[in-house]
Design a protein around this motif. Structure first.
Motif, PDB file in Angstrom:
ATOM      1  N   ARG A 133       0.836  -1.214   0.000  1.00 31.18           N
ATOM      2  CA  ARG A 133       0.000   0.000   0.000  1.00 31.18           C
ATOM      3  C   ARG A 133       0.866   1.257   0.000  1.00 31.18           C
ATOM      4  NH1 ARG A 133      -3.771   0.401   4.894  1.00 31.18           N
ATOM      5  NH2 ARG A 133      -2.433   2.056   5.631  1.00 31.18           N
ATOM      6  N   LEU A 134       2.005   1.206   0.676  1.00 34.63           N
ATOM      7  CA  LEU A 134       2.904   2.364   0.702  1.00 34.63           C
ATOM      8  C   LEU A 134       3.358   2.755  -0.698  1.00 34.63           C
ATOM      9  CD1 LEU A 134       5.468   1.983   3.631  1.00 34.63           C
ATOM     10  CD2 LEU A 134       3.949   3.900   3.185  1.00 34.63           C
ATOM     11  N   ALA A 135       3.585   1.760  -1.529  1.00 36.36           N
ATOM     12  CA  ALA A 135       4.149   2.012  -2.853  1.00 36.36           C
ATOM     13  C   ALA A 135       3.120   1.957  -3.973  1.00 36.36           C
ATOM     14  CB  ALA A 135       5.258   0.990  -3.125  1.00 36.36           C
ATOM     15  N   GLY A 141       9.000  -0.644 -11.408  1.00 33.40           N
ATOM     16  CA  GLY A 141      10.418  -0.372 -11.181  1.00 33.40           C
ATOM     17  C   GLY A 141      10.696   0.787 -10.243  1.00 33.40           C
ATOM     18  N   GLU A 142       9.701   1.620  -9.961  1.00 32.70           N
ATOM     19  CA  GLU A 142       9.954   2.799  -9.124  1.00 32.70           C
ATOM     20  C   GLU A 142      10.158   2.458  -7.651  1.00 32.70           C
ATOM     21  OE1 GLU A 142       8.033   6.572 -11.468  1.00 32.70           O
ATOM     22  OE2 GLU A 142       6.683   5.432 -10.146  1.00 32.70           O
ATOM     23  N   THR A 143       9.539   1.389  -7.180  1.00 34.01           N
ATOM     24  CA  THR A 143       9.749   0.989  -5.780  1.00 34.01           C
ATOM     25  C   THR A 143      11.214   0.615  -5.572  1.00 34.01           C
ATOM     26  OG1 THR A 143       7.483   0.206  -5.579  1.00 34.01           O
ATOM     27  CG2 THR A 143       9.064  -0.619  -3.961  1.00 34.01           C
ATOM     28  N   GLU A 144      11.759  -0.165  -6.480  1.00 33.09           N
ATOM     29  CA  GLU A 144      13.169  -0.560  -6.388  1.00 33.09           C
ATOM     30  C   GLU A 144      14.079   0.658  -6.538  1.00 33.09           C
ATOM     31  OE1 GLU A 144      10.894  -2.043  -8.410  1.00 33.09           O
ATOM     32  OE2 GLU A 144      10.599  -3.824  -7.161  1.00 33.09           O
ATOM     33  N   GLN A 145      13.722   1.559  -7.444  1.00 30.57           N
ATOM     34  CA  GLN A 145      14.514   2.778  -7.644  1.00 30.57           C
ATOM     35  C   GLN A 145      14.497   3.636  -6.383  1.00 30.57           C
ATOM     36  OE1 GLN A 145      12.996   5.421 -10.678  1.00 30.57           O
ATOM     37  NE2 GLN A 145      14.904   6.566 -10.803  1.00 30.57           N
ATOM     38  N   LEU A 146      13.325   3.794  -5.777  1.00 26.02           N
ATOM     39  CA  LEU A 146      13.220   4.578  -4.549  1.00 26.02           C
ATOM     40  C   LEU A 146      14.023   3.923  -3.434  1.00 26.02           C
ATOM     41  CD1 LEU A 146      12.038   6.904  -2.906  1.00 26.02           C
ATOM     42  CD2 LEU A 146      10.019   5.471  -2.491  1.00 26.02           C
ATOM     43  N   ARG A 147      13.919   2.620  -3.299  1.00 25.52           N
ATOM     44  CA  ARG A 147      14.672   1.898  -2.272  1.00 25.52           C
ATOM     45  C   ARG A 147      16.180   2.107  -2.478  1.00 25.52           C
ATOM     46  NH1 ARG A 147      12.606  -2.983  -2.790  1.00 25.52           N
ATOM     47  NH2 ARG A 147      11.007  -2.617  -1.229  1.00 25.52           N
ATOM     48  N   LEU A 149      17.691   4.668  -4.047  1.00 27.93           N
ATOM     49  CA  LEU A 149      18.036   6.061  -3.755  1.00 27.93           C
ATOM     50  C   LEU A 149      18.046   6.326  -2.250  1.00 27.93           C
ATOM     51  CD1 LEU A 149      15.944   7.803  -6.552  1.00 27.93           C
ATOM     52  CD2 LEU A 149      18.443   7.612  -6.463  1.00 27.93           C
ATOM     53  N   LEU A 150      17.043   5.835  -1.546  1.00 28.49           N
ATOM     54  CA  LEU A 150      16.993   6.037  -0.097  1.00 28.49           C
ATOM     55  C   LEU A 150      18.141   5.313   0.606  1.00 28.49           C
ATOM     56  CD1 LEU A 150      13.149   5.805   0.555  1.00 28.49           C
ATOM     57  CD2 LEU A 150      14.600   7.844   0.695  1.00 28.49           C
ATOM     58  N   THR A 151      18.500   4.131   0.111  1.00 23.37           N
ATOM     59  CA  THR A 151      19.634   3.405   0.688  1.00 23.37           C
ATOM     60  C   THR A 151      20.914   4.221   0.528  1.00 23.37           C
ATOM     61  OG1 THR A 151      18.597   1.268   0.265  1.00 23.37           O
ATOM     62  CG2 THR A 151      20.998   1.275   0.553  1.00 23.37           C
ATOM     63  N   ARG A 152      21.094   4.814  -0.637  1.00 21.24           N
ATOM     64  CA  ARG A 152      22.299   5.631  -0.860  1.00 21.24           C
ATOM     65  C   ARG A 152      22.297   6.878   0.011  1.00 21.24           C
ATOM     66  NH1 ARG A 152      21.806   5.411  -7.110  1.00 21.24           N
ATOM     67  NH2 ARG A 152      22.403   7.581  -6.920  1.00 21.24           N
ATOM     68  N   LEU A 153      21.115   7.467   0.262  1.00 18.75           N
ATOM     69  CA  LEU A 153      21.043   8.622   1.162  1.00 18.75           C
ATOM     70  C   LEU A 153      21.297   8.209   2.614  1.00 18.75           C
ATOM     71  CD1 LEU A 153      18.009  10.728  -0.102  1.00 18.75           C
ATOM     72  CD2 LEU A 153      20.382  11.449   0.031  1.00 18.75           C
ATOM     73  N   ALA A 154      20.733   7.080   3.009  1.00 16.08           N
ATOM     74  CA  ALA A 154      20.849   6.635   4.402  1.00 16.08           C
ATOM     75  C   ALA A 154      22.210   6.054   4.724  1.00 16.08           C
ATOM     76  CB  ALA A 154      19.767   5.597   4.703  1.00 16.08           C
ATOM     77  N   HIS A 155      22.887   5.499   3.713  1.00 15.23           N
ATOM     78  CA  HIS A 155      24.194   4.865   3.899  1.00 15.23           C
ATOM     79  C   HIS A 155      25.179   5.398   2.849  1.00 15.23           C
ATOM     80  CE1 HIS A 155      22.289   1.988   6.633  1.00 15.23           C
ATOM     81  NE2 HIS A 155      21.332   1.870   5.729  1.00 15.23           N
ATOM     82  N   PRO A 156      25.577   6.663   2.973  1.00 17.20           N
ATOM     83  CA  PRO A 156      26.478   7.247   1.965  1.00 17.20           C
ATOM     84  C   PRO A 156      27.791   6.472   1.856  1.00 17.20           C
ATOM     85  CG  PRO A 156      25.732   8.911   3.562  1.00 17.20           C
ATOM     86  CD  PRO A 156      25.269   7.591   4.051  1.00 17.20           C
ATOM     87  N   ALA A 157      28.283   6.320   0.644  1.00 19.03           N
ATOM     88  CA  ALA A 157      29.526   5.600   0.397  1.00 19.03           C
ATOM     89  C   ALA A 157      30.694   6.214   1.173  1.00 19.03           C
ATOM     90  CB  ALA A 157      29.834   5.566  -1.095  1.00 19.03           C
ATOM     91  N   HIS A 158      30.698   7.534   1.302  1.00 23.23           N
ATOM     92  CA  HIS A 158      31.815   8.183   1.993  1.00 23.23           C
ATOM     93  C   HIS A 158      31.811   7.914   3.496  1.00 23.23           C
ATOM     94  CE1 HIS A 158      28.585  11.217   1.995  1.00 23.23           C
ATOM     95  NE2 HIS A 158      29.051  11.545   3.188  1.00 23.23           N
ATOM     96  N   ASP A 159      30.698   7.397   4.061  1.00 18.46           N
ATOM     97  CA  ASP A 159      30.667   7.038   5.478  1.00 18.46           C
ATOM     98  C   ASP A 159      31.386   5.744   5.753  1.00 18.46           C
ATOM     99  OD1 ASP A 159      29.272   9.286   6.104  1.00 18.46           O
ATOM    100  OD2 ASP A 159      27.411   8.290   6.670  1.00 18.46           O
ATOM    101  N   ASP A 160      31.555   4.910   4.712  1.00 14.09           N
ATOM    102  CA  ASP A 160      32.214   3.609   4.881  1.00 14.09           C
ATOM    103  C   ASP A 160      33.730   3.743   4.970  1.00 14.09           C
ATOM    104  OD1 ASP A 160      29.745   2.435   4.777  1.00 14.09           O
ATOM    105  OD2 ASP A 160      29.860   1.997   2.631  1.00 14.09           O
ATOM    106  N   VAL A 161      34.239   4.871   4.581  1.00  8.85           N
ATOM    107  CA  VAL A 161      35.698   5.063   4.542  1.00  8.85           C
ATOM    108  C   VAL A 161      36.264   5.226   5.919  1.00  8.85           C
ATOM    109  CG1 VAL A 161      37.551   6.494   3.644  1.00  8.85           C
ATOM    110  CG2 VAL A 161      35.526   6.090   2.273  1.00  8.85           C
TER     111      VAL A 161
END
Length: 161
Positions: A133-135, A141-147, A149-161
């Motif tokens: 219902r949320l999506a 394909g937009e649910t996967e795209q949103l997931r 994008l949100l994953t990249r915002l929540a877990h930025p690559a530069h935080d892993d360094v």
């Protein structure tokens, strides 16, 4: 001094309306989306007798195993008093237990119980139709795209360094 301030009539006003171009727009839209998602997921948890704040702790315990309260607070964005109340609730419900940490008599780790794991699994089953219902307003394909994008915002690559 007043000359350094932007013209109030032309400055973008922060809103969470579609099309807002203010620098606050993304954060405000994410906050509104969070409220919506939290309300929907709360519906799945309510019949199980827990709230999102309880489930957030169970998620950490499933992911990390036994975890001390200060780390639970940091992982869930909860203050010290708040995490104590949540853990007290989980213990009262039989969903988690506090156990002594070897080598430090003052610290207790919180561990999920078998009953907590059962509730965790039941919550996922109950949330499945609500997650759809949320999506429902998203296209193919937009649910996967949103997931993604949100994953990249929540877990930025530069935080892993």
């Amino acid at each position: 001094m007043a000359a350094d301030l932007p013209d109030r009539n032309s400055a973008a006003r922060a809103t969470d309306r579609p099309g807002d171009a203010s620098p606050f727009a993304l954060g405000l839209l994410l906050r509104r989306a969070h409220w919506h998602a939290a309300a929907v997921m709360g519906e799945a948890l309510r019949p199980l007798g827990v709230e999102l704040r309880h489930f957030a702790v169970l998620i950490v315990l499933v992911n990390r195993g036994p975890t001390v309260q200060r780390d639970l607070a940091a992982a869930t964005g909860t203050d010290k008093a708040g995490i104590m109340r949540v853990v007290d609730d989980l213990e009262r419900k039989g969903l988690a237990v506090r156990k002594a940490v070897p080598g430090d008599r003052r610290v207790r780790a919180v561990e999920i119980t078998p009953q907590g794991l059962e509730l965790f699994d039941a919550a996922h089953a109950a949330a499945e139709p609500l997650a759809d219902r949320l999506a429902m307003d998203l296209g193919p394909g937009e649910t996967e795209q949103l997931r993604d994008l949100l994953t990249r915002l929540a877990h930025p690559a530069h935080d892993d360094v």
